[in-house]
Enzyme design. Structure first.
Site, PDB file in Angstrom:
ATOM      1  N   GLY A 134      -3.877  -4.195  -4.339  1.00  0.00           N
ATOM      2  CA  GLY A 134      -4.957  -3.236  -4.588  1.00  0.00           C
ATOM      3  C   GLY A 134      -4.328  -1.953  -5.068  1.00  0.00           C
ATOM      4  CG  HIS A 135      -1.464  -2.014  -7.419  1.00  0.00           C
ATOM      5  ND1 HIS A 135      -0.541  -2.671  -8.164  1.00  0.00           N
ATOM      6  CD2 HIS A 135      -1.184  -2.341  -6.127  1.00  0.00           C
ATOM      7  CE1 HIS A 135       0.250  -3.370  -7.367  1.00  0.00           C
ATOM      8  NE2 HIS A 135      -0.134  -3.190  -6.125  1.00  0.00           N
ATOM      9  CG  ASP A 174      -1.833  -1.226   1.235  1.00  0.00           C
ATOM     10  OD1 ASP A 174      -2.203  -1.690   0.147  1.00  0.00           O
ATOM     11  OD2 ASP A 174      -2.117  -1.723   2.332  1.00  0.00           O
ATOM     12  CE  LYS A 176       3.021  -2.449  -4.322  1.00  0.00           C
ATOM     13  NZ  LYS A 176       2.627  -2.087  -2.950  1.00  0.00           N
ATOM     14  CD  GLN A 183       1.383  -8.746  -2.782  1.00  0.00           C
ATOM     15  OE1 GLN A 183       2.128  -9.330  -3.546  1.00  0.00           O
ATOM     16  NE2 GLN A 183       0.136  -8.483  -3.084  1.00  0.00           N
TER      17      GLN A 183
HETATM   18  P1  IMO Z   1      -0.457  -4.029  -2.509  1.00  0.00           P
HETATM   19  O1  IMO Z   1       0.090  -4.507  -3.827  1.00  0.00           O
HETATM   20  C1  IMO Z   1      -1.038  -4.574   1.748  1.00  0.00           C
HETATM   21  C2  IMO Z   1      -0.880  -8.675   3.311  1.00  0.00           C
HETATM   22  C3  IMO Z   1      -2.168  -9.184   3.905  1.00  0.00           C
HETATM   23  C4  IMO Z   1      -1.632 -10.151   4.948  1.00  0.00           C
HETATM   24  C5  IMO Z   1      -0.429 -10.768   4.239  1.00  0.00           C
HETATM   25  C6  IMO Z   1      -0.688 -12.089   3.568  1.00  0.00           C
HETATM   26  O2  IMO Z   1      -1.758  -3.326  -2.582  1.00  0.00           O
HETATM   27  O3  IMO Z   1       0.582  -3.273  -1.754  1.00  0.00           O
HETATM   28  P2  IMO Z   1      -2.001 -12.796   1.348  1.00  0.00           P
HETATM   29  O4  IMO Z   1      -3.433 -12.590   0.960  1.00  0.00           O
HETATM   30  O5  IMO Z   1      -1.015 -12.213   0.416  1.00  0.00           O
HETATM   31  O6  IMO Z   1      -1.696 -14.244   1.664  1.00  0.00           O
HETATM   32  O7  IMO Z   1      -1.865 -12.012   2.764  1.00  0.00           O
HETATM   33  O8  IMO Z   1      -0.025  -9.818   3.265  1.00  0.00           O
HETATM   34  N1  IMO Z   1      -0.988  -8.153   1.928  1.00  0.00           N
HETATM   35  C7  IMO Z   1      -1.009  -6.853   1.617  1.00  0.00           C
HETATM   36  N2  IMO Z   1      -1.023  -5.761   2.388  1.00  0.00           N
HETATM   37  N3  IMO Z   1      -1.026  -4.427   0.411  1.00  0.00           N
HETATM   38  C8  IMO Z   1      -0.959  -5.511  -0.390  1.00  0.00           C
HETATM   39  O9  IMO Z   1      -0.781  -5.420  -1.714  1.00  0.00           O
HETATM   40  C9  IMO Z   1      -1.008  -6.802   0.205  1.00  0.00           C
HETATM   41  N4  IMO Z   1      -1.019  -8.053  -0.281  1.00  0.00           N
HETATM   42  C10 IMO Z   1      -0.999  -8.866   0.794  1.00  0.00           C
HETATM   43  O10 IMO Z   1      -2.907  -8.144   4.500  1.00  0.00           O
HETATM   44  O11 IMO Z   1      -1.147  -9.444   6.056  1.00  0.00           O
HETATM   45 MG    MG Z   2      -3.022  -3.138  -0.858  1.00  0.00          MG
END
Ligand code: IMO
Ligand code: MG
Length: 430
Positions: free
Chosen positions: A43-44, A16, A19, A225
């Site tokens: 979630g972009h 978050d 990106k 992530q």
């Molecule tokens: P973006 O690309 C924030 C977190 C989840 C959880 C952990 C594992 O938007 O930055 P998962 O579903 O991947 O097995 O969850 O990773 N998580 C994220 N947190 N932004 C994301 O993506 C995330 N993708 C996974 O909240 O703690």
């Molecule tokens: Mg996210």
């Protein structure tokens, strides 16, 4: 992109970081934008001319019709989600005809998403707080060689292959987790129908990208992530199930690592985290609420309120080192506009000792207390700032401090969610 032939965008925190916004910004000058890891757990969010777009698995280059967008082999793909996302984009008059999918990418099925939820429930107090998108189970299947890839759909024996995987997962669902079985026909037909809609847009992404780079095309690799959620180098076990850092680009798209020029780490001006796991600089109460509100810190996927904290330089330096990051891009700087005092964590105290590294053990990491330096805030609206020189003095000091502590140049910063509210530091381009 300017001088770089290829550029990688990765998050340096727990996701978050913005990106999507920065990928969209650089995508205006790119020829290809490629996702190399993760799935629709991302979630972009991209704002352009007052319109909000959100993508989870489609690359954030999709708003530029001249860009070839590829979902790479290192990702895990829920085909139904791809089609749903395409529909929303088309309804918003976005051209999605240049969206492509790697033939080697693994597919997320309903049994994977169900198992994600069942496994989380079974963890009781040791929950990860996953997004429930089936990410962990699908990457497990990949490593366990039970996975189904996009290329398998083209084979004559696909139904047989699928049935084997389906039966195996249904046994887990019913016998281990005591859940009612999934219906073969429903899951199978849904998978086939969704594949049919996408089958003309499948390719060998490594071949295409290698050729594009050799033909002097500009390629942008979009991470999902953040480095602290990396399966190997993140805050295990509270991580995602893929390698999220720039080091994984070559494997996640199928090109040689020598072809990758620069890795840009996207860093939010403060910290956030969703899901479980320690965050030493976490703050609560009124201050946290102001930041959460100003930064709209609610999961764009799951709606969960994000935990917030001050910028953690120990974790950031760790992310820079393990993530191979060359430059930083600071996002959401404007969110701190009304903070009189801004704190920055430069070391931790662990068992009475000062340390400047991230301990491997989650138990140790949870015990780390932050050591803060305090800085004066700028108390000015910076949302219209167009250059580094225009920034109020204290904001310049804040950015310079980050750069100095991390020994990395700041390539640019962002002062609002719109594409136009993005500033490049000339100094960043060398
Ligand atoms: P973006 O690309 C924030 C977190 C989840 C959880 C952990 C594992 O938007 O930055 P998962 O579903 O991947 O097995 O969850 O990773 N998580 C994220 N947190 N932004 C994301 O993506 C995330 N993708 C996974 O909240 O703690
Ligand atoms: Mg996210």
């Amino acid at each position: 992109m300017n001088k770089y032939k290829t550029m990688v965008i990765v998050g340096t925190q727990w996701g978050d970081e913005g990106k999507g916004k920065i990928t969209d910004y650089f995508a205006q000058k790119a020829d290809l934008v490629v996702r190399f890891a993760g799935g629709d757990n991302a979630g972009h969010v991209i704002w352009n001319n007052g319109v909000r777009h959100k993508v989870t698995i489609v690359p954030s280059g999709i708003l530029n019709p001249n860009v070839m967008n590829i979902i790479g082999n290192g990702t895990v793909i829920n085909l139904e989600k791809v089609n749903a996302e395409i529909k929303i984009l088309r309804d918003d008059s976005i051209d999605t005809s240049n969206l492509w999918i790697s033939d080697r990418a693994h597919v997320i099925f309903e049994f994977n998403t169900l198992l994600d939820k069942l496994q989380e429930d079974a963890r009781k107090e040791r929950k990860i707080g996953t997004t429930g998108r089936g990410i962990g189970p699908t990457y497990s299947d990949k490593a366990n060689r039970f996975g189904i890839r996009i290329c398998d759909f083209f084979e004559k024996n696909f139904e047989e292959l699928f049935r084997e995987a389906f039966n195996y997962h249904n046994e887990l669902i019913t016998k281990i987790y005591n859940h009612k079985p999934l219906n073969f026909n429903e899951v199978y037909i849904n998978a086939i129908n969704n594949f049919e809609l996408l089958k003309n847009n499948i390719l060998d992404c490594g071949y295409i990208i290698d050729k594009a780079i050799r033909d002097n095309k500009k390629v942008l690799f979009e991470g999902a992530q953040g480095v602290l959620l990396d399966i190997d180098h993140g805050t295990y076990p509270f991580v995602t199930s893929s390698n999220t850092s720039g080091n994984n680009v070559s494997l996640g798209v199928g090109i040689h690592k020598k072809l990758i020029s620069k890795v840009v780490g996207i860093t939010k001006a403060y910290n956030t985290r969703v899901g479980a796991g320690a965050m030493p600089t976490e703050i609560t109460g009124e201050k946290a609420e102001i930041i959460r509100k100003n930064g709209n810190e609610y999961g764009s996927n799951t709606g969960r309120p994000r935990r917030v904290g001050w910028l953690d330089i120990v974790a950031l330096k760790y992310a820079i080192r393990t993530g191979g990051i060359d430059k930083l891009f600071i996002t959401l700087l404007d969110v701190l506009d009304d903070q009189e005092i801004i704190k920055i964590c430069s070391s931790y105290i662990l068992d009475g000792k000062k340390i400047d590294y991230l301990p491997a053990s989650n138990t140790q990491f949870t015990k780390c207390e932050p050591v803060f330096e305090e800085m004066k805030g700028w108390m000015t609206d910076i949302s219209n700032v167009k250059s580094f020189d225009d920034l109020p003095e204290n904001a310049k000091i804040y950015l310079n401090k980050i750069s100095e502590l991390c020994k990395v140049d700041i390539l640019g910063f962002s002062v609002g969610s719109d594409r136009k509210q993005t500033v490049l530091n000339k100094k960043g381009f060398d």
